[in-house]
Scaffold this motif. Structure first.
Motif: not given
Length: 122
Positions: A33-35, A70-71, A84-85, A89-92
């Protein structure tokens, strides 16, 4: 390979598979859910959520696989317009590891088990 060594290797592979399954379920129920919130604007995530609706384990694991994709293949998905990059990139980093790690280790476990089976056939 002796019979005792073969048995211990098989038991080890089985134990690691069960441990990996526990990590997969943890990631699918607590980290997914966080992702999905972080990647909500990505086309691949929204498409996967529309196909795999519900909160059952199969639906969650398939959505987790899409996020792991995606990762691991961000460049390919970006060229196709599916992510979108800057959003990725904003995902911890810890969330990336918890979502992609169990999926990649499942692939590694499969290759290990098949390789072991081939070695036993020789």
């Amino acid at each position: 390979m002796t019979h005792d060594n073969s048995a211990w290797i098989a038991v080890s592979i089985s134990a690691l598979t069960l441990l990996n399954l526990a990590f997969l379920m943890y990631s699918a129920y607590w980290k997914l859910p966080l992702a999905e919130r972080h990647l909500a604007d990505s086309l691949i995530v929204s498409s996967t959520k529309s196909v795999w609706k519900g909160n059952g384990p199969v639906a969650r694991l398939n959505r987790l696989s899409a996020i792991a994709l995606v990762f691991t293949m961000r460049g390919l998905l970006e060229r196709r317009g599916l992510v979108q990059r800057d959003i990725v990139n904003d995902v911890p980093l810890s969330l990336r590891i918890w979502t992609a790690g169990p999926i990649l280790s499942s692939c590694l476990m499969l290759v290990t088990a098949v390789g072991y089976w081939f070695l036993e056939q020789i």
